[in-house]
Design a protein around this motif. Structure first.
Motif, PDB file in Angstrom:
ATOM      1  N   LYS A 188       0.837  -1.202   0.000  1.00 29.80           N
ATOM      2  CA  LYS A 188       0.000   0.000   0.000  1.00 29.80           C
ATOM      3  C   LYS A 188       0.881   1.265   0.000  1.00 29.80           C
ATOM      4  CE  LYS A 188      -3.785  -2.373   2.411  1.00 29.80           C
ATOM      5  NZ  LYS A 188      -4.718  -2.303   3.574  1.00 29.80           N
ATOM      6  N   TYR A 245     -12.211  -2.753  -3.440  1.00 34.39           N
ATOM      7  CA  TYR A 245     -12.696  -2.823  -2.054  1.00 34.39           C
ATOM      8  C   TYR A 245     -14.225  -2.807  -1.970  1.00 34.39           C
ATOM      9  CZ  TYR A 245      -8.066  -2.335   0.131  1.00 34.39           C
ATOM     10  OH  TYR A 245      -6.789  -2.552   0.583  1.00 34.39           O
ATOM     11  N   HIS A 268     -16.499  -3.595   1.021  1.00 27.77           N
ATOM     12  CA  HIS A 268     -16.525  -2.716   2.194  1.00 27.77           C
ATOM     13  C   HIS A 268     -17.298  -1.417   1.944  1.00 27.77           C
ATOM     14  CE1 HIS A 268     -13.785  -5.330   4.237  1.00 27.77           C
ATOM     15  NE2 HIS A 268     -12.826  -5.170   3.344  1.00 27.77           N
ATOM     16  N   PHE A 286     -15.437   3.141   7.371  1.00 26.11           N
ATOM     17  CA  PHE A 286     -14.052   3.468   7.013  1.00 26.11           C
ATOM     18  C   PHE A 286     -13.822   3.501   5.501  1.00 26.11           C
ATOM     19  CE2 PHE A 286     -14.103  -1.180   7.791  1.00 26.11           C
ATOM     20  CZ  PHE A 286     -13.566  -1.662   6.604  1.00 26.11           C
ATOM     21  N   ARG A 314      -0.940 -14.599   3.724  1.00 23.93           N
ATOM     22  CA  ARG A 314      -1.759 -13.949   4.760  1.00 23.93           C
ATOM     23  C   ARG A 314      -1.119 -14.135   6.132  1.00 23.93           C
ATOM     24  NH1 ARG A 314      -6.349 -10.658   3.796  1.00 23.93           N
ATOM     25  NH2 ARG A 314      -7.185 -11.437   5.750  1.00 23.93           N
ATOM     26  N   THR A 321      -5.096  -8.112  10.374  1.00 23.02           N
ATOM     27  CA  THR A 321      -5.459  -6.840   9.732  1.00 23.02           C
ATOM     28  C   THR A 321      -5.118  -5.650  10.631  1.00 23.02           C
ATOM     29  OG1 THR A 321      -7.274  -7.952   8.613  1.00 23.02           O
ATOM     30  CG2 THR A 321      -7.385  -5.555   8.712  1.00 23.02           C
ATOM     31  N   MET A 372      -4.514   0.343  12.017  1.00 23.47           N
ATOM     32  CA  MET A 372      -5.340  -0.344  11.029  1.00 23.47           C
ATOM     33  C   MET A 372      -5.395   0.361   9.677  1.00 23.47           C
ATOM     34  SD  MET A 372      -7.772  -2.818  11.276  1.00 23.47           S
ATOM     35  CE  MET A 372      -9.321  -2.836  12.148  1.00 23.47           C
ATOM     36  N   SER A 373      -5.471   1.704   9.693  1.00 22.78           N
ATOM     37  CA  SER A 373      -5.674   2.428   8.441  1.00 22.78           C
ATOM     38  C   SER A 373      -4.393   2.460   7.599  1.00 22.78           C
ATOM     39  CB  SER A 373      -6.149   3.847   8.728  1.00 22.78           C
ATOM     40  OG  SER A 373      -5.239   4.465   9.601  1.00 22.78           O
TER      41      SER A 373
HETATM   42  P1  IDP Z   1      -7.450  -7.363   5.071  1.00 17.04           P
HETATM   43  O1  IDP Z   1      -6.734  -6.222   4.392  1.00 17.04           O
HETATM   44  O2  IDP Z   1      -6.629  -7.946   6.190  1.00 17.04           O
HETATM   45  O3  IDP Z   1      -7.984  -8.398   4.120  1.00 17.04           O
HETATM   46  P2  IDP Z   1     -10.177  -6.313   5.313  1.00 17.04           P
HETATM   47  O4  IDP Z   1     -11.109  -6.624   6.443  1.00 17.04           O
HETATM   48  O5  IDP Z   1     -10.488  -6.871   3.977  1.00 17.04           O
HETATM   49  O6  IDP Z   1      -8.714  -6.718   5.806  1.00 17.04           O
HETATM   50  O7  IDP Z   1     -10.107  -4.722   5.228  1.00 17.04           O
HETATM   51  C1  IDP Z   1      -9.498  -4.104   4.131  1.00 17.04           C
HETATM   52  C2  IDP Z   1      -8.673  -2.933   4.619  1.00 17.04           C
HETATM   53  O8  IDP Z   1      -9.541  -1.927   5.130  1.00 17.04           O
HETATM   54  C3  IDP Z   1      -7.734  -3.256   5.794  1.00 17.04           C
HETATM   55  O9  IDP Z   1      -6.505  -3.774   5.364  1.00 17.04           O
HETATM   56  C4  IDP Z   1      -7.578  -1.896   6.451  1.00 17.04           C
HETATM   57  O10 IDP Z   1      -6.594  -1.113   5.771  1.00 17.04           O
HETATM   58  C5  IDP Z   1      -8.934  -1.264   6.232  1.00 17.04           C
HETATM   59  N1  IDP Z   1      -9.787  -1.448   7.398  1.00 17.04           N
HETATM   60  C6  IDP Z   1     -10.461  -2.557   7.770  1.00 17.04           C
HETATM   61  N2  IDP Z   1     -11.155  -2.360   8.893  1.00 17.04           N
HETATM   62  C7  IDP Z   1     -10.915  -1.071   9.262  1.00 17.04           C
HETATM   63  C8  IDP Z   1     -11.350  -0.261  10.367  1.00 17.04           C
HETATM   64  O11 IDP Z   1     -12.111  -0.681  11.239  1.00 17.04           O
HETATM   65  N3  IDP Z   1     -10.877   1.031  10.387  1.00 17.04           N
HETATM   66  C9  IDP Z   1     -10.029   1.533   9.442  1.00 17.04           C
HETATM   67  N4  IDP Z   1      -9.608   0.780   8.386  1.00 17.04           N
HETATM   68  C10 IDP Z   1     -10.032  -0.490   8.297  1.00 17.04           C
END
Ligand code: IDP
Length: 134
Positions: free
Chosen positions: A9, A49, A52, A57, A85, A91, A109-110
């Motif tokens: 990223k 994405y 989501h 978010f 993974r 995550t 996380m972000s």
């Molecule tokens: P992953 O990347 O581990 O597959 P996903 O649940 O598919 O996880 O989420 C995609 C991306 O969205 C995450 O890698 C993260 O960057 C972002 N993300 C997921 N959940 C949150 C959150 O609760 N707050 C902020 N960003 C989030």
């Protein structure tokens, strides 16, 4: 042989972790089949994405992933989807174990450095989306 889609990223690219991360996957024994540096359009980001789209978010995620170049890759090897993974870690970097990519290089996380397909179906879909020529 199984293939997965990985994407360093914008935070990982700007922190110059690309070489380190490729190195980890190659040392593990996986093969880099395709790779390119690209800046993702808003349209492609929303498609990638899409699952989501309803999450709070989502706007921030689209903004972030289009904010600078990403390093997109197709990695190949035995059980590579699940193994990559594992190497990435949870995550949420706060929950990612030391020794994993997110555990070693991220704190929130972000900005969690790397994306990797989570199933055979998403690997196929994402490889098609980012490397339609393959
Ligand atoms: P992953 O990347 O581990 O597959 P996903 O649940 O598919 O996880 O989420 C995609 C991306 O969205 C995450 O890698 C993260 O960057 C972002 N993300 C997921 N959940 C949150 C959150 O609760 N707050 C902020 N960003 C989030």
């Amino acid at each position: 042989m199984e293939q997965t889609y990985l994407m360093i990223k914008p935070d990982g690219v700007s922190r110059k972790l690309t070489g380190e991360l490729i190195n980890r996957f190659e040392k593990k024994g996986f093969t880099l089949r395709a790779a390119k540096m690209i800046t993702i359009s808003e349209e492609l980001a929303k498609e990638h994405y899409g699952e989501h789209a309803d999450k709070p978010f989502f706007p921030g995620l689209i903004n972030f992933i289009t904010s600078g170049p990403v390093f997109a890759m197709v990695l190949e090897g035995n059980n590579v989807i699940k193994e990559a993974r594992k190497m990435m870690g949870a995550t949420n970097p706060e929950e990612a174990s030391p020794g994993t990519i997110r555990g070693d290089f991220a704190t929130e996380m972000s900005e969690n450095i790397i994306h990797g397909s989570d199933s055979k179906e998403s690997a196929k879909r994402e490889i098609n989306l980012f490397f339609p020529e393959l």
